[in-house]
Motif scaffolding. Sequence first.
Motif, PDB file in Angstrom:
ATOM      1  N   ILE A  35      27.470   5.767  13.575  1.00 58.19           N
ATOM      2  CA  ILE A  35      28.353   4.871  14.322  1.00 58.19           C
ATOM      3  C   ILE A  35      29.104   5.634  15.411  1.00 58.19           C
ATOM      4  N   SER A  36      29.456   6.886  15.146  1.00 54.06           N
ATOM      5  CA  SER A  36      30.217   7.624  16.156  1.00 54.06           C
ATOM      6  C   SER A  36      29.361   7.881  17.402  1.00 54.06           C
ATOM      7  N   GLU A  37      28.066   8.026  17.221  1.00 53.74           N
ATOM      8  CA  GLU A  37      27.188   8.202  18.388  1.00 53.74           C
ATOM      9  C   GLU A  37      27.196   6.939  19.249  1.00 53.74           C
ATOM     10  N   LYS A  38      27.188   5.790  18.585  1.00 52.12           N
ATOM     11  CA  LYS A  38      27.191   4.516  19.336  1.00 52.12           C
ATOM     12  C   LYS A  38      28.529   4.320  20.053  1.00 52.12           C
ATOM     13  N   VAL A  39      29.634   4.601  19.353  1.00 50.50           N
ATOM     14  CA  VAL A  39      30.960   4.402  19.968  1.00 50.50           C
ATOM     15  C   VAL A  39      31.108   5.321  21.183  1.00 50.50           C
ATOM     16  N   ALA A  40      30.582   6.539  21.065  1.00 47.88           N
ATOM     17  CA  ALA A  40      30.719   7.507  22.159  1.00 47.88           C
ATOM     18  C   ALA A  40      30.021   7.032  23.431  1.00 47.88           C
ATOM     19  N   LEU A  41      29.050   6.118  23.278  1.00 48.39           N
ATOM     20  CA  LEU A  41      28.321   5.631  24.448  1.00 48.39           C
ATOM     21  C   LEU A  41      29.108   4.579  25.237  1.00 48.39           C
ATOM     22  N   ILE A  42      30.158   4.037  24.612  1.00 45.07           N
ATOM     23  CA  ILE A  42      30.936   2.996  25.297  1.00 45.07           C
ATOM     24  C   ILE A  42      31.707   3.645  26.444  1.00 45.07           C
ATOM     25  N   SER A  43      31.673   2.957  27.594  1.00 40.11           N
ATOM     26  CA  SER A  43      32.282   3.577  28.764  1.00 40.11           C
ATOM     27  C   SER A  43      33.781   3.728  28.549  1.00 40.11           C
ATOM     28  N   GLY A  44      34.294   4.818  29.001  1.00 42.57           N
ATOM     29  CA  GLY A  44      35.736   5.081  28.887  1.00 42.57           C
ATOM     30  C   GLY A  44      36.112   5.792  27.618  1.00 42.57           C
ATOM     31  N   ALA A  45      35.124   6.024  26.713  1.00 44.54           N
ATOM     32  CA  ALA A  45      35.463   6.661  25.435  1.00 44.54           C
ATOM     33  C   ALA A  45      35.477   8.178  25.589  1.00 44.54           C
ATOM     34  N   THR A  46      36.513   8.777  25.042  1.00 47.13           N
ATOM     35  CA  THR A  46      36.514  10.238  24.927  1.00 47.13           C
ATOM     36  C   THR A  46      36.676  10.566  23.460  1.00 47.13           C
ATOM     37  N   GLN A  47      35.980  11.604  23.040  1.00 48.75           N
ATOM     38  CA  GLN A  47      35.851  11.889  21.604  1.00 48.75           C
ATOM     39  C   GLN A  47      36.600  13.169  21.259  1.00 48.75           C
ATOM     40  N   HIS A  48      37.343  13.138  20.163  1.00 49.03           N
ATOM     41  CA  HIS A  48      38.062  14.333  19.717  1.00 49.03           C
ATOM     42  C   HIS A  48      37.819  14.503  18.228  1.00 49.03           C
ATOM     43  N   ASP A  49      37.316  15.657  17.823  1.00 52.77           N
ATOM     44  CA  ASP A  49      37.176  15.933  16.389  1.00 52.77           C
ATOM     45  C   ASP A  49      38.541  16.237  15.805  1.00 52.77           C
ATOM     46  N   SER A  50      38.814  15.645  14.643  1.00 51.36           N
ATOM     47  CA  SER A  50      40.120  15.880  14.011  1.00 51.36           C
ATOM     48  C   SER A  50      39.958  16.817  12.830  1.00 51.36           C
TER      49      SER A  50
END
Lengths: 74, 265
Positions: A59-74
């Motif tokens: 799911i995180s791969e799919k969410v990352a494809l949404i425009s405007g998303a920036t990903q941060h590992d916690s």
Amino acid sequence: MFTSRTIRFRFTDYLGATEALLLVLEDARETPKKYRITGISPESILTNGLLLEGDIEEISEKVALISGATQHDS
Amino acid sequence: MASFGEQIEASRQSHLAVRALEETVRAQVERTFQMWENGEISNRQIRFRLEHIVRNAYRSAAAVGVAHTSAQSGIPGWRPVGVFNTDYLQGLLADVRRNLREFNASDRGPKARRRAISRIEHSAGVGATRGYTDAVLETNRELQDFGYLLRKLWLANFVNNTPCEFCQALHGTEVGLDESFPTDENLLKVYGDLKGPPRHPRCKCRLVILHVRLENLFERLNVDAPQDGTTDTLTTDEIQAMPSGVFGLITRGLRRIIRFLRGAQ
């Protein structure tokens, strides 16, 4: 192999936040995997980000494809 | 504005603005009557001026209702259709004309004067309260079409106020968006319909429409002591346990919002 991971996605617009929420909800409804979602409204996601914890690789791969998303590992 | 308590508080703030407006327009009616008696305005002008006060009371309060729902929805760029003219407003304007005619046909003594002013003040005051109600209903109809889950409630005002028996009976009552609230018309007639306040002139009750969302889906509603029972976290198990009807409504609503936002870009 089950790997637990925590990722926070940040969005800069309401549309991206809403799209991410819908995507995650629909996945969570069907998936055999187990994860926790923090940020269950577009407003909350815009303010605090969308936090996914657990078995979230797909799911995180799919969410990352949404425009405007920036990903941060916690 | 997610929890029911926050939404109830926000509606209270908006309604305070409407009540301040009501007091202002009531004072304007008396002042306009005095101007007429002093010869500052003509017989023809008094009618137009009084109608103008009632119309403005209704439309200004409606603007407050539109702004309230717009903020409550949280949808950026959504501009709901305002409420401009309704049968209810036309009924109030007809009352103004009738009361003025009756006063002109009377002995124009102090009693007739007091009665005319009081009735026209009521039309202006009811116009303000109902303008807010009609706007909140109309704007939430649009949100219902978006797929929003709504709960419509009648709340009486117990702050520095003792509601009448009719309003106390209505307090906390919940009906569908386009349904009228239940009341005993044999004891006190309803003006127009009772899709929302006012129940009577000088009624301080307010209409509250709660937006049910994922965060407050399982929140217990206590209108007298609302608690923040919202959550910002769900697990896959909780989402899979949701009734399919509820889940479908939530996701359909999100899809409609996405379509709206994509169209607005």
